[in-house]
Enzyme design. Structure first.
Site, PDB file in Angstrom:
ATOM      1  N   GLU A  40      74.089  86.055  30.003  1.00 33.42           N
ATOM      2  CA  GLU A  40      75.024  87.084  29.557  1.00 33.42           C
ATOM      3  C   GLU A  40      75.159  88.067  30.718  1.00 33.42           C
ATOM      4  OE1 GLU A  40      73.718  89.032  26.002  1.00 33.42           O
ATOM      5  OE2 GLU A  40      75.450  90.393  25.977  1.00 33.42           O
ATOM      6  N   ARG A 271      59.353  80.814  27.155  1.00 33.36           N
ATOM      7  CA  ARG A 271      59.866  81.682  28.200  1.00 33.36           C
ATOM      8  C   ARG A 271      58.742  82.066  29.149  1.00 33.36           C
ATOM      9  NH1 ARG A 271      63.014  85.514  26.468  1.00 33.36           N
ATOM     10  NH2 ARG A 271      62.471  87.182  27.898  1.00 33.36           N
ATOM     11  N   LYS A 281      66.226  92.241  30.233  1.00 37.54           N
ATOM     12  CA  LYS A 281      67.328  92.899  30.934  1.00 37.54           C
ATOM     13  C   LYS A 281      67.578  94.287  30.372  1.00 37.54           C
ATOM     14  CE  LYS A 281      70.159  89.465  30.654  1.00 37.54           C
ATOM     15  NZ  LYS A 281      71.389  88.697  30.598  1.00 37.54           N
TER      16      LYS A 281
HETATM   17  P1  ATP Z   1      66.702  89.259  28.552  1.00 38.00           P
HETATM   18  O1  ATP Z   1      65.712  89.228  27.436  1.00 38.00           O
HETATM   19  O2  ATP Z   1      66.101  89.513  29.893  1.00 38.00           O
HETATM   20  O3  ATP Z   1      67.889  90.111  28.282  1.00 38.00           O
HETATM   21  P2  ATP Z   1      68.284  87.104  27.776  1.00 38.00           P
HETATM   22  O4  ATP Z   1      67.767  85.849  27.183  1.00 38.00           O
HETATM   23  O5  ATP Z   1      68.946  88.045  26.853  1.00 38.00           O
HETATM   24  O6  ATP Z   1      67.183  87.762  28.646  1.00 38.00           O
HETATM   25  P3  ATP Z   1      70.409  85.756  28.986  1.00 38.00           P
HETATM   26  O7  ATP Z   1      71.355  86.215  30.003  1.00 38.00           O
HETATM   27  O8  ATP Z   1      70.911  85.438  27.634  1.00 38.00           O
HETATM   28  O9  ATP Z   1      69.290  86.822  28.928  1.00 38.00           O
HETATM   29  O10 ATP Z   1      69.558  84.533  29.535  1.00 38.00           O
HETATM   30  C1  ATP Z   1      70.135  83.381  30.069  1.00 38.00           C
HETATM   31  C2  ATP Z   1      69.161  82.262  29.933  1.00 38.00           C
HETATM   32  O11 ATP Z   1      67.926  82.594  30.558  1.00 38.00           O
HETATM   33  C3  ATP Z   1      68.845  81.977  28.474  1.00 38.00           C
HETATM   34  O12 ATP Z   1      68.999  80.592  28.274  1.00 38.00           O
HETATM   35  C4  ATP Z   1      67.436  82.398  28.304  1.00 38.00           C
HETATM   36  O13 ATP Z   1      66.781  81.560  27.405  1.00 38.00           O
HETATM   37  C5  ATP Z   1      66.861  82.281  29.704  1.00 38.00           C
HETATM   38  N1  ATP Z   1      65.773  83.236  29.896  1.00 38.00           N
HETATM   39  C6  ATP Z   1      65.823  84.572  29.740  1.00 38.00           C
HETATM   40  N2  ATP Z   1      64.613  85.123  29.928  1.00 38.00           N
HETATM   41  C7  ATP Z   1      63.767  84.098  30.220  1.00 38.00           C
HETATM   42  C8  ATP Z   1      62.373  84.011  30.526  1.00 38.00           C
HETATM   43  N3  ATP Z   1      61.596  85.089  30.559  1.00 38.00           N
HETATM   44  N4  ATP Z   1      61.854  82.782  30.767  1.00 38.00           N
HETATM   45  C9  ATP Z   1      62.632  81.692  30.749  1.00 38.00           C
HETATM   46  N5  ATP Z   1      63.940  81.708  30.470  1.00 38.00           N
HETATM   47  C10 ATP Z   1      64.519  82.892  30.208  1.00 38.00           C
HETATM   48 MG    MG Z   2      70.351  86.431  25.620  1.00 40.60          MG
END
Ligand code: ATP
Ligand code: MG
Length: 568
Positions: A40, A271, A281
């Site tokens: 995102e 994760r 984020k």
């Molecule tokens: P955040 O919690 O940092 O906002 P998010 O999952 O909301 O992370 P996205 O932009 O939706 O952020 O993430 C894109 C991809 O990265 C998703 O498929 C998510 O599962 C993966 N991802 C995010 N954080 C991690 C992590 N700590 N370890 C592995 N994969 C991750």
């Molecule tokens: Mg997300």
């Protein structure tokens, strides 16, 4: 083992995701592999994302498939072009390429909308007029079922009319939503008539004001996977409870007909959680906005931009991810695993140089004033091919303040009054006199050198207990050096509530007036160097022609081992 599997095993290691992909290819569940990385664009990528990127792009590469970069841009109020640009830059820097396969959920808005109408017509979705508060209240809890909305039994025709008017902009934000009609009593909260569309009168970075209704993550994600022909939708474990909804939607939409390919399936992995680090984020955005760090690329940040600025090579991040592996069990990874991957990569690549971080001047009394000479120094102890360089030596030198002490304790092997040590690559020197200022602080050492020890070896075989680094005062260049410590002082920041309360006040230490050997100042490449006994460093972009700024990427595990054993 097939050829494709053999490549997979050698490059990526084996894990349950790769096993699933191999099995799907073997059984013909799919004929090729298509994955996607779906960020995102509401912030910069962090090291957790790197795990997902390496997995998705890695699996695609290893199995001869492709990986899409897809922006999950369904919430225009939080997204920005700056983030889109940064994400593309960071994925490329990490070593991956999506080729022509750059997508946005917004590319699919029209298709998603028509599928929403399809669900309405089939009686699988309805427009709900409840207020957000009423919807929340009737959702139930983990132990209590939810209650049906009073609008749940609306007929398809009325729903279709209302949904079209939502799209036409007739209602304000929050007035109505489109919900899937599943089961308000489901044990899985995600199946209690989840919202598929909400009204949001906000301009979108890509679609402008074309839309005032936007699909939710749950409605956009799986359907985007299907449109793009994704075979393996790999995501983190928190989406496990969304999988039944993912499947429910795909099973009810006319998707298979699109290109005859098989439908996507979702698989979850744990994760990355890293000690002393927050990988969210939302929280990282706060750190930037509240000024706790200098920006998204502050070298203390766990963002890819921050790590890059700090001097961490992308190869080290890939190596770290490989060492952590992919599993289904959540765990907290020790920072030492990251550090050792960084050190291993930098150790191989970084040429050795000398720099004095906290200088103490020494004068070699028996070395003629105005004279200087060039001495041979090797560039890499384990790589003869890296060759040698010449470093200037003269009467006035700088050594590290901490390499001298007036009253050496028993295990102190460096310089003290009357003691002899080796200056690396140069000579043995003996401290003859300590010069202090009026306040009693040491300002200079008067020493003598033994000309017979040229190159750092005594022909009579006598030993010294220590070898220290140095630079020539007449030739060295001044530099600012930034040393970093963990951004959070506890391994589990935020465990007691707000992670900002756990910020480490000593995360950044700035040293003005460090001295680096002259070749370092004239080397304009941005490659990493090892300053002997001090760690790995890289030039910071704050440097200008008149000002050198270095970041310490990481310290050395054992500051002593090499110079003691190396014996030069
Ligand atoms: P955040 O919690 O940092 O906002 P998010 O999952 O909301 O992370 P996205 O932009 O939706 O952020 O993430 C894109 C991809 O990265 C998703 O498929 C998510 O599962 C993966 N991802 C995010 N954080 C991690 C992590 N700590 N370890 C592995 N994969 C991750
Ligand atoms: Mg997300």
């Amino acid at each position: 083992m097939s050829a494709v599997e053999a490549i997979a095993a050698s490059e990526g290691g084996r894990d349950f995701i790769r096993d699933i992909v191999a099995a799907d290819l073997a059984t013909g569940r799919c004929t090729g592999v298509v994955t996607r990385f779906p960020p995102e664009p509401n912030g910069y990528l962090h090291i957790g994302h790197a795990k997902s990127i390496c997995l998705n792009f890695g699996v695609a590469r290893e199995f001869g498939g492709r990986c899409h970069l897809r922006f999950d841009d369904t919430n225009p109020t939080r997204e920005a072009q700056e983030y889109i640009d940064a994400i593309e830059r960071d994925v490329r820097w990490l070593g991956f390429d999506w080729g022509p396969h750059l997508y946005h959920a917004s590319d699919h808005f029209e298709q998603l909308y028509s599928w929403a109408e399809h669900l309405i017509e089939a009686g699988h979705a309805y427009v709900d007029d409840q207020s957000p508060e009423d919807m929340r209240a009737s959702r139930g809890t983990l132990t209590e079922p939810g209650r049906d909305s009073p609008y749940r039994e609306r007929g398809p025709e009325e729903n279709l009319d209302l949904f079209r008017r939502m799209r036409a902009g007739e209602y304000p934000n929050g007035a109505r939503v489109l919900r899937a009609r599943i089961d308000m009593a489901s044990g899985n909260m995600n199946l209690r008539d989840p919202v598929l569309y909400r009204i949001l009168h906000a301009a979108h970075p890509r679609t402008g004001t074309t839309w005032c209704i936007y699909p939710t993550y749950d409605f956009a994600h799986g359907q985007s996977d299907a449109i793009e022909g994704v075979t393996h939708s790999i995501c983190t474990l928190e989406f496990e409870d969304h999988r039944p909804l993912y499947d429910w939607l795909i099973e009810r939409l006319p998707i298979q007909q699109l290109d005859g390919s098989s439908r996507p399936l979702q698989y979850e992995f744990a994760r990355l959680n890293l000690a002393h680090t927050v990988l969210s984020k939302r929280f990282l955005t706060r750190l930037v906005q509240d000024g706790h760090v200098a920006g998204w690329d502050d070298p203390r940040m766990p963002t890819l931009a921050g790590l890059r600025r700090r001097g961490v090579p992308s190869e080290a991040i890939r190596e770290f991810v490989r060492r952590v592996g992919v599993a289904r069990a959540n765990s907290l990874v020790d920072v030492a695993i990251f550090d050792s991957a960084v050190r291993d990569v930098l150790n191989r690549a970084a040429p050795r140089r000398m720099a004095v971080l906290r200088p103490l001047k020494i004068v070699i009394e028996n070395y003629p004033a105005g004279r200087s000479e060039e001495l041979d120094a090797i560039n890499h102890p384990d790589d003869a091919g890296a060759g040698k360089r010449q470093i200037p030596f003269g009467r006035e030198l700088y050594i590290e303040r901490e390499d001298f002490t007036e009253n050496p304790p028993k295990n102190f092997h460096r310089l003290g009054p009357g003691r002899e040590v080796r200056l690396r690559y140069a000579y043995f020197i003996t401290c003859r006199e300590v010069v202090k200022d009026a306040a009693g602080d040491i300002v200079e050492l008067r020493c003598t050198y033994d000309p017979a020890t040229h190159g750092g070896n005594a022909p009579d075989g006598r030993k010294v207990r220590g070898t220290i680094h140095w630079v020539s005062a007449a030739h060295a260049a001044a530099a600012e050096i930034r040393l970093y410590n963990p951004l959070f002082s506890r391994p589990d920041p935020g465990a007691d509530g707000d992670p900002s309360a756990d910020l480490n006040p000593a995360s950044l230490e700035i040293l003005q007036g460090a001295m680096v050997e002259p070749g370092v100042a004239s080397d304009n490449s941005d490659r990493a160097v090892q300053f002997e006994r001090q760690g790995y460093f890289c030039r910071d972009p704050d440097s200008t022609p008149g000002r050198l700024v270095f970041n310490r990427t990481i310290g050395l595990r054992d500051t002593w081992a090499k110079t003691q054993i190396g014996g030069r």
